[in-house]
Scaffold this motif. Structure first.
Motif, PDB file in Angstrom:
ATOM      1  N   ALA A  75       4.897   1.161  -2.232  1.00 26.36           N
ATOM      2  CA  ALA A  75       5.835   0.990  -1.245  1.00 26.36           C
ATOM      3  C   ALA A  75       5.971   2.162  -0.218  1.00 26.36           C
ATOM      4  N   SER A  76       5.577   3.028  -0.445  1.00 24.43           N
ATOM      5  CA  SER A  76       5.481   4.004   0.835  1.00 24.43           C
ATOM      6  C   SER A  76       4.243   4.011   1.878  1.00 24.43           C
ATOM      7  N   ILE A  77       3.508   3.124   1.354  1.00 22.58           N
ATOM      8  CA  ILE A  77       2.185   2.931   2.209  1.00 22.58           C
ATOM      9  C   ILE A  77       2.398   1.619   3.032  1.00 22.58           C
ATOM     10  N   CYS A  78       2.757   0.537   2.461  1.00 23.11           N
ATOM     11  CA  CYS A  78       2.934  -0.742   2.797  1.00 23.11           C
ATOM     12  C   CYS A  78       4.049  -1.137   3.305  1.00 23.11           C
ATOM     13  N   THR A  79       4.671  -2.199   3.661  1.00 21.52           N
ATOM     14  CA  THR A  79       5.900  -2.758   4.131  1.00 21.52           C
ATOM     15  C   THR A  79       6.654  -2.786   2.679  1.00 21.52           C
ATOM     16  N   PRO A  80       7.664  -2.182   2.594  1.00 23.30           N
ATOM     17  CA  PRO A  80       8.407  -1.871   1.157  1.00 23.30           C
ATOM     18  C   PRO A  80       8.905  -3.391   0.663  1.00 23.30           C
ATOM     19  N   THR A  81       9.105  -4.321   1.449  1.00 21.97           N
ATOM     20  CA  THR A  81       9.437  -5.861   1.157  1.00 21.97           C
ATOM     21  C   THR A  81       8.325  -6.530   0.507  1.00 21.97           C
TER      22      THR A  81
ATOM     23  N   HIS B  96       8.157  -4.891  -7.425  1.00 18.11           N
ATOM     24  CA  HIS B  96       8.175  -3.713  -8.406  1.00 18.11           C
ATOM     25  C   HIS B  96       8.234  -4.229  -9.699  1.00 18.11           C
ATOM     26  N   ASP B  97       8.767  -5.512 -10.015  1.00 14.83           N
ATOM     27  CA  ASP B  97       8.474  -6.076 -11.378  1.00 14.83           C
ATOM     28  C   ASP B  97       7.039  -6.262 -11.860  1.00 14.83           C
ATOM     29  N   PHE B  98       6.251  -6.285 -11.215  1.00 14.43           N
ATOM     30  CA  PHE B  98       4.975  -6.444 -11.425  1.00 14.43           C
ATOM     31  C   PHE B  98       3.943  -5.444 -10.872  1.00 14.43           C
ATOM     32  N   LEU B  99       2.654  -5.473 -11.227  1.00 13.96           N
ATOM     33  CA  LEU B  99       1.742  -4.708 -10.420  1.00 13.96           C
ATOM     34  C   LEU B  99       0.687  -5.466  -9.972  1.00 13.96           C
ATOM     35  N   LEU B 100       0.703  -5.781  -8.685  1.00 13.63           N
ATOM     36  CA  LEU B 100      -0.085  -6.683  -8.139  1.00 13.63           C
ATOM     37  C   LEU B 100      -0.654  -6.267  -6.632  1.00 13.63           C
ATOM     38  N   ALA B 101      -1.884  -6.731  -6.389  1.00 15.55           N
ATOM     39  CA  ALA B 101      -2.413  -6.408  -4.896  1.00 15.55           C
ATOM     40  C   ALA B 101      -1.954  -7.652  -4.250  1.00 15.55           C
ATOM     41  N   ALA B 102      -2.145  -7.596  -2.900  1.00 20.87           N
ATOM     42  CA  ALA B 102      -1.655  -8.533  -1.808  1.00 20.87           C
ATOM     43  C   ALA B 102      -1.721  -9.815  -2.316  1.00 20.87           C
TER      44      ALA B 102
END
Length: 307
Positions: A109-115, A119-125
């Motif tokens: 979230a600090s690196i990419c666009t937070p939206t 945060h419910d999941f751990l997923l790549a784009a």
């Protein structure tokens, strides 16, 4: 034939080198990330680590590999949980994976666009399936979930690793597809031995603080000249290619590797260690192998649930 390249324990020394090789060869892979080691890298060099994590997020798949990597205490980790303070408090396997998810998502979230970060999941784009791998264990809980079994080409739980059953079941029931591996590119594990020796010394001298990660799982500078020889590959790429191609009739092969085995070093001996990975990819491509990330292991997607 499909090959799934997987890398454990990142972000750490060597992750950047691996990503460069994958990009040069237009190959996607799955990175099973560990929060503690990722945190060490961010403290060492935030800018570089942020770019590494962003590249994984944008172009590869992310797997949850626990926050602590069990601090090398695998037996007690799966039996009783991870000791996290000097009063005997412990963190369960499920809690350790939950902590890892939260930390990695906070970095993202600090690196990419937070939206864009759920945060419910751990997923790549471009990933829809939550992935996990248990530290120190080749355990599988994957496939399309049913009331009786799972559709997987491996046992639900390896009989010689039954100590993981409770933790693996909990993670699977909360939406993770837990993958082990078919083949491994073998390497030395010197840093694990160093960590255990360091822990034993502190315990023997009464200096162990279980609430300090630097005591329980030290931050080794793997690029330091004194560590050049440690955690290096013990097999050449042709041997690994042969092991994979032996399973051609199976159709799918998951290869386990560790980022740090491909790290560069100041001396000439390990200057281009990551080129061994490039040579493996070229060899497999010559045999018409296709490379995929583990979220595509099954054609039918499993609905994820919140952990």
């Amino acid at each position: 034939m499909e090959v799934y390249l997987t890398f454990d324990d990142g972000i750490q020394s060597g992750t950047e080198e691996v990503l460069k090789v994958l990009k040069a060869n237009t190959v996607n892979a799955t990175f099973f990330l560990t929060g503690l080691f990722t945190g060490y890298e961010f403290k060492r060099d935030w800018k570089k680590s942020a770019q590494v994590l962003k590249d994984i997020y944008l172009y590869h798949a992310i797997g949850n590999h626990s926050f602590s990597h069990a601090n090398e205490y695998y037996t007690s980790y799966y039996k009783d949980g991870l000791l996290i303070n000097n009063e005997g408090k412990r963190r369960t396997v499920t809690e350790d994976f939950l902590l890892n998810k939260h930390q990695l998502n906070n970095y993202l979230a600090s690196i990419c666009t937070p939206t864009t970060i759920n945060h419910d999941f751990l997923l790549a784009a471009n990933q829809q399936t939550q992935l996990a791998r248990l530290p120190g264990r080749n355990v599988w809980r994957c496939g399309i979930k049913s009331s009786h079994t799972t559709n997987c080409n491996r046992p639900i739980c390896s009989t010689d690793e039954s100590d993981t059953k409770q933790g693996a079941d909990e993670l699977f029931n909360t939406g993770y597809q837990i993958f082990g591996w078919h083949k491994e590119w073998h390497m030395q594990f010197d840093f694990s031995s160093e960590t255990r020796r360091y822990q034993q010394q502190r315990i023997a001298t009464g200096q162990m603080d279980y609430s300090s990660s630097l005591h329980t799982n030290p931050d080794w500078d793997m690029y330091s000249p004194e560590h050049n020889e440690k955690d290096r590959l013990t097999e050449d790429f042709l041997t690994v290619a042969d092991k994979i191609l032996e399973m051609k009739n199976e159709g799918k092969v998951i290869l386990l590797m560790h980022d740090r085995a491909f790290r560069k070093s100041p001396d000439n001996k390990f200057k281009n260690e990551a080129q061994k990975l490039s040579k493996l990819i070229h060899q497999l491509k010559a045999h018409k192998v296709t490379f995929k990330t583990l979220d595509h292991y099954y054609k039918t997607k499993q609905t994820v649930s919140i952990l």
